[in-house]
Each structure stands twice: as C-alpha cells, then as structure tokens.
Design an enzyme around this catalytic site. Structure first.
Site, PDB file in Angstrom:
ATOM      1  N   CYS A 144     103.142  81.791  73.557  1.00  0.00           N
ATOM      2  CA  CYS A 144     103.246  82.839  72.527  1.00  0.00           C
ATOM      3  C   CYS A 144     102.364  82.434  71.338  1.00  0.00           C
ATOM      4  O   CYS A 144     101.772  81.351  71.325  1.00  0.00           O
ATOM      5  CB  CYS A 144     104.698  83.031  72.095  1.00  0.00           C
ATOM      6  SG  CYS A 144     105.326  81.697  71.034  1.00  0.00           S
ATOM      7  N   CYS A 182     103.350  79.014  69.735  1.00  0.00           N
ATOM      8  CA  CYS A 182     102.951  77.836  70.510  1.00  0.00           C
ATOM      9  C   CYS A 182     101.437  77.680  70.555  1.00  0.00           C
ATOM     10  O   CYS A 182     100.923  76.557  70.489  1.00  0.00           O
ATOM     11  CB  CYS A 182     103.531  77.932  71.917  1.00  0.00           C
ATOM     12  SG  CYS A 182     105.348  77.862  71.913  1.00  0.00           S
ATOM     13  N   GLU A 199     106.670  74.303  74.950  1.00  0.00           N
ATOM     14  CA  GLU A 199     105.411  73.764  74.427  1.00  0.00           C
ATOM     15  C   GLU A 199     105.636  73.006  73.120  1.00  0.00           C
ATOM     16  O   GLU A 199     105.041  71.953  72.880  1.00  0.00           O
ATOM     17  CB  GLU A 199     104.401  74.888  74.156  1.00  0.00           C
ATOM     18  CG  GLU A 199     104.029  75.739  75.347  1.00  0.00           C
ATOM     19  CD  GLU A 199     104.885  76.995  75.437  1.00  0.00           C
ATOM     20  OE1 GLU A 199     106.132  76.888  75.342  1.00  0.00           O
ATOM     21  OE2 GLU A 199     104.310  78.074  75.609  1.00  0.00           O
ATOM     22  N   HIS A 234     110.638  76.237  71.918  1.00  0.00           N
ATOM     23  CA  HIS A 234     109.961  76.568  73.167  1.00  0.00           C
ATOM     24  C   HIS A 234     109.495  75.270  73.822  1.00  0.00           C
ATOM     25  O   HIS A 234     109.256  74.268  73.136  1.00  0.00           O
ATOM     26  CB  HIS A 234     108.753  77.463  72.893  1.00  0.00           C
ATOM     27  CG  HIS A 234     109.108  78.883  72.540  1.00  0.00           C
ATOM     28  ND1 HIS A 234     108.169  79.874  72.378  1.00  0.00           N
ATOM     29  CD2 HIS A 234     110.319  79.470  72.333  1.00  0.00           C
ATOM     30  CE1 HIS A 234     108.780  81.019  72.068  1.00  0.00           C
ATOM     31  NE2 HIS A 234     110.087  80.793  72.032  1.00  0.00           N
TER      32      HIS A 234
END
Lengths: 152, 152
Positions: B83, B86, B55, B53
């Site tokens: 999420c 993260c 992040e 992801h």
C-alpha cells in the site's frame, strides 16, 4: 504549563525532537472529547527506524491507548505536511481531521507528489486544514537544517 | 524446513497470519549476502496497530537488527502489492529491490492509486518485480475473505 492550542503542543514536541538531533517535527492526537491522547516528535534516529515519524508514533500510541486499530472521531495536529507513509497511516486509522503547519513540497504526500488522499485506494480521506502556525513550524525546520549545514 | 525461495517463506508468513485471523500477507527481508534478516506477517489486529502491515514489521525488525535507518543492498519479498504507507516506508529505508506477489487494485500504492515511487517526493525508488508466486498469494487472500464472509 498550559498550551494555548494543540498545535502549540505539536510545536513543542517538534522543538524537543530538534534538541535530540532529530528533524524537528511534532504531532499530537486529540480524542473526540478534546483531550490529548498522544504527543510525540520524530524519533527515526534514536530508534533506528525510518518509520518513526512523529505522526506514526502518535497514531500507534493512540491506538494502543484506545485498544483499537481505528481512531474514529480523533484529530491529528502535525507541524509539517505528512509524507505518503504517514498520510496512508492516517487514512488507515480513520483519523477525522488533519491540521498541519508547514507545507512540504520536497517530501509531502498530502498536497504534493503521491497526494495519498486523492485516490480511491485511500479508503478514507480526513478533512485537511493546512497552514496552522505555518511560520513557526517552517522556521524550526529552517533553523535546524541551517545549523546542521553550519556544523558540517 | 528449507524454503525453496524467499517468496515461499513470505507465503508461509502469510499463511501463519491468516491462521491468526489477520489478513494473510507475509514479508521477508533479505540482506546483501542473501541471508534472511526478518520475516513476519500482518499483525494489525493482534497489535491494535493499523501500521503493523507485514512490510512495516520486517522493515522495522531489519533496521533494529542492522542498527541502521537504511537497508542499503537489502531486498523485500512480499505476497501482496504494498500500500502507499508501506511503499513510502520502503523508499525511506532505501530497499534495493521489491518482489511482490498479487496485484492490489483496491489498496495498492505501487502500481495503483498513489503510485508512490513515481513522484520526485519519493527520494528513492527500488527496482520492482511483480507477479512472483502471484497465484498462490492471491488464492490465500481469496480463501481468507471467502471464509470470513461465510462466517458472517
């Protein structure tokens, strides 16, 4: 050397992590055919990477090995209850079963705190089996932190 | 090109991710002096890595750049609510402030579901500011999924 179980291999990875000065946690991913796809221990210090928990490293290695973002039919063995980060990564990777050793009331995210798999925002929940080789896994961590405190 | 704000840079990373066929989410990490330390977008498909992801990628890049597991005094800008994975990585990295764009009732782990920062197992909770450039961030995602559905 033949490991009598996948958790023994995870414990061995945890011991190796501890010998490197990392928090002693180890993880193993086993494919649908029962073969070990990835095995590693914590490397947050060596890699200067707070995301380099054992579970994250084996998930990434197994996805690289299989060429897929999803590890359908794969199982994860880890010596400590996964934190929220690792639990959410396990869900994202669609891991089938998670076997873990020691419970982690302080930082766990499966049976404690965020309880990541228990919310609809977790789009997959693996079968979870806890307490596997719990005593050995917990003892490793206990010895590591006792030694660390002694060295300070 | 001069970005009028760090969130604009994150939006630009989100657009680039969408152009690569990735879910359009972008993230930026800004150091204590206000300089951009890392900027990237989602790369889960390109890397076959469910943990890639936006992040996670910028946290790892910033830690590598600073040579530290902890990003004290650093702020994260991300176009979508993080999420649970993260969010827990943000806590582990000790990020100071999180600014996010669109809310994510379906998969979010900050204001939804696991609410990662709200438990004692999260050893750090950043200051969180939501709704920054929310409309643009949400529209990017809406357009991406509408186009994807249209292509099926």
């Amino acid at each position: 050397m033949r490991f009598t179980s996948h958790m023994d291999l995870a414990l061995d990875e945890a011991r190796k992590a501890g010998a490197r000065g990392e928090v002693p946690v180890g993880a193993v991913i086993v494919g649908p055919d029962g073969a070990v796809v990835a095995a590693d221990g914590n490397r947050t210090r060596a890699l200067n990477d707070p995301t380099a928990h054992a579970e994250m490293l084996v998930i990434r290695a197994a996805c690289a090995a299989t060429g897929s973002e999803r590890l359908l039919g794969h199982d994860l063995y880890v010596t400590l209850e996964p934190c929220a980060m690792c639990a959410a990564a396990i869900a994202a990777a669609r891991i089938r079963r998670v076997y873990y050793g020691a419970s982690d009331p302080k930082s766990g995210g499966v049976a404690h705190g965020a309880c990541v798999f228990d919310h609809p925002q977790s789009h997959h929940a693996p079968e979870v089996y806890d307490g596997l080789a719990e005593r050995d896994a917990a003892q490793l961590l206990k010895d590591f932190f006792a030694q660390k405190r002694g060295a300070e």
